[in-house]
Design an enzyme around this catalytic site. Sequence first.
Site, mmCIF file in Angstrom:
data_model
loop_
_atom_site.group_PDB
_atom_site.id
_atom_site.type_symbol
_atom_site.label_atom_id
_atom_site.label_comp_id
_atom_site.label_asym_id
_atom_site.label_seq_id
_atom_site.Cartn_x
_atom_site.Cartn_y
_atom_site.Cartn_z
ATOM 1 N NE ARG A 1 -0.878 -0.533 4.915
ATOM 2 C CZ ARG A 1 -1.274 0.038 6.047
ATOM 3 N NH1 ARG A 1 -2.213 0.954 6.050
ATOM 4 N NH2 ARG A 1 -0.754 -0.337 7.203
ATOM 5 C CB SER B 1 -6.177 2.519 5.782
ATOM 6 O OG SER B 1 -6.600 2.895 7.076
ATOM 7 C CD GLU C 1 -17.501 1.977 1.138
ATOM 8 O OE1 GLU C 1 -18.744 1.866 1.128
ATOM 9 O OE2 GLU C 1 -16.862 2.185 2.191
ATOM 10 C CG PHE D 1 -15.150 -1.592 3.025
ATOM 11 C CD1 PHE D 1 -15.998 -2.501 3.643
ATOM 12 C CD2 PHE D 1 -14.220 -0.926 3.798
ATOM 13 C CE1 PHE D 1 -15.910 -2.742 5.005
ATOM 14 C CE2 PHE D 1 -14.124 -1.158 5.161
ATOM 15 C CZ PHE D 1 -14.967 -2.067 5.767
ATOM 16 C CG HIS E 1 -6.054 -2.862 4.973
ATOM 17 N ND1 HIS E 1 -5.448 -1.832 4.301
ATOM 18 C CD2 HIS E 1 -5.883 -2.601 6.290
ATOM 19 C CE1 HIS E 1 -4.941 -0.975 5.180
ATOM 20 N NE2 HIS E 1 -5.183 -1.418 6.390
ATOM 21 C CG ASP F 1 -9.230 -4.894 11.578
ATOM 22 O OD1 ASP F 1 -9.110 -4.616 12.782
ATOM 23 O OD2 ASP F 1 -9.063 -4.067 10.660
ATOM 24 N NE ARG G 1 -3.408 -3.283 9.542
ATOM 25 C CZ ARG G 1 -2.459 -3.390 10.467
ATOM 26 N NH1 ARG G 1 -1.504 -4.296 10.325
ATOM 27 N NH2 ARG G 1 -2.443 -2.591 11.517
#
Lengths: 311, 277
Positions: free
Chosen positions: A8, A34, A55, A80, A105, A113, A163
């Site tokens: 990322r 993020s 989104e 998402f 991620h 998570d 991530r």
Amino acid sequence: MTRMAATRDGYGQALLDLADNEKVVVLEADLGKSTKSLHFRKAYPDRTISCGIGEQNMLLVGAGLAASGYIPFASTFAIFTERAFEQMRNGVARPNLAVHLCGSHGGTHTGTDGSSAQSIEDLAVFRTLPNVVVMHPCDDVSTRALTMQLPGLGKPSYMRTARNKTPVLYDGREDEIQIGKGVVLREGYDVAIISCGVLVSESLKAAEALAEEGINATVVDMHTLKPIDGELIDSLVAQCGALVTAEDHNVIGGLGSAVAEYIVSNSFAPLEMVGVPDRFGESGQADEMLEVMGISAPYIANAAKEAISRK
Amino acid sequence: MSKTITELEEIARKCRVEIVKMVHRAQAGHPGGSLSEIDLLTALYATRMRVKADEPNWSDRDRFILSKGHASPGMYAILAEMGFISHEDLKSYRVLGGVCQGHVDMKWCPGVDFSAGSLGMGLSFGMGCASAARIDKSERRAFVMIGDGEMQEGSVWEAAMAAAHHELGNLKVILDRNRIQNDDFCKEQMRMFDIPAKWKAFGWNVKEIDGHNMAEIMEGLDFLEAPENCQGPSILIAHTIKGGGISYMENNPSFHGAAPNDEQFHQAMVELGEVEA
């Protein structure tokens, strides 16, 4: 000492590098910190559009910008992006508008998570969309190089980034990265391990372990899943006669499927597919998740032996 | 682009004839929402849209996004009237290879700015067009027509919130409030309560008009263009009649997505003054 970095970060750096192109715009859905688009936002607020936590709207704002001559880069968590799948399908892919969607991620490697955040379907669903190029690079250097090539693509794309940090493999080798072309990272003649994303470094580890047993494996970074590099697969089949795919993604629909779809209609070889075994994840550290899912280096090495035994 | 009310009404009448012909010829399609929107489309295209029929991809044109993309016969009729496509092209509606695809499609039809057909998407796309115009420092506008049933899609409200947040004064929405959706009357499917209050609460400039009264439509379009309403997004809530102009289609949910038979077609042509009874 191998440098460690997250893909990322390569994406965030590439957006900054691309800023000289005045047609590049960035779209965010409250996750710029993020996905790493925040650096662009800070430097170029007039070319950054916050879409809030929305989104579906973001994808189509991108479509409107692309239809007006802009090159939009939209990012959120991989999981998402799936929420906006139909917007990507009907509003972006169908009219072939060059919106570049980045899902960070991705995969179980995302970690603690837990399963709600661990996208294991993104590569599969976006691969089904006509016109859409699908990528999953393995390090920050190649992520940056691929992202830099997107303005010239002229069609929509989906790129999954990760991530957590993984070993950097391409320092000083960014010229080898080209959309649609897999990269041979290690050469062997017994089996070819075709991998993407966070499992590329695991595949290299597996190849080292196999070498200690006298098995020589080729390792390929197949950073572009669609279009799949069929020419390279043909040569791997000819050279090794047995294939393994490795991905942090459901074993249904991702890289393994892309390779399988290719070889059943072209040059055929036994194929073992290492991937998330059609189950959801849970909270755990990144390395723990690779073990739980059965996709770490030892599993890849075992799959390689299995493929060889089926020659 | 000045036209008298009588001239506009005549354009709309001709468009209604084409709408009914298209749907009858294809024996499929969506006449109800095409007839409810057509007076609005007529006034918008004949008096406000800054577009060039001979240069449909002119980059600095106003954009029009028919978010209720199934109501395509209305769009095709006005595009033919404005010279973007020919009247002969209208015969390609729903025919293999035709420019007049079932739902409006920017890849197939000159003058169509958005490939619609899936509800709840056009407003977001319009926001993208309006944002691009802002970055370009262009005066061009993005007009978006949405349906009332379409407001049941949550993504409409994502876009409504975002457009107001970004104060997109070049984004103009026209709501075709015809009160009927696919299965039934909207109030039976999903009550939407106080629609003007909802848009006001989302930060939009709001005006209500009779969407079949050409003089009121012109006032409504003046409202959308008024400088005081160009500081943020505006919406014109046009109260219309589904199937408006054809007696047996009016307020009849079964003509949301059904074609008239030969007898009904003849009656429609009589009512529109095309043939004698």
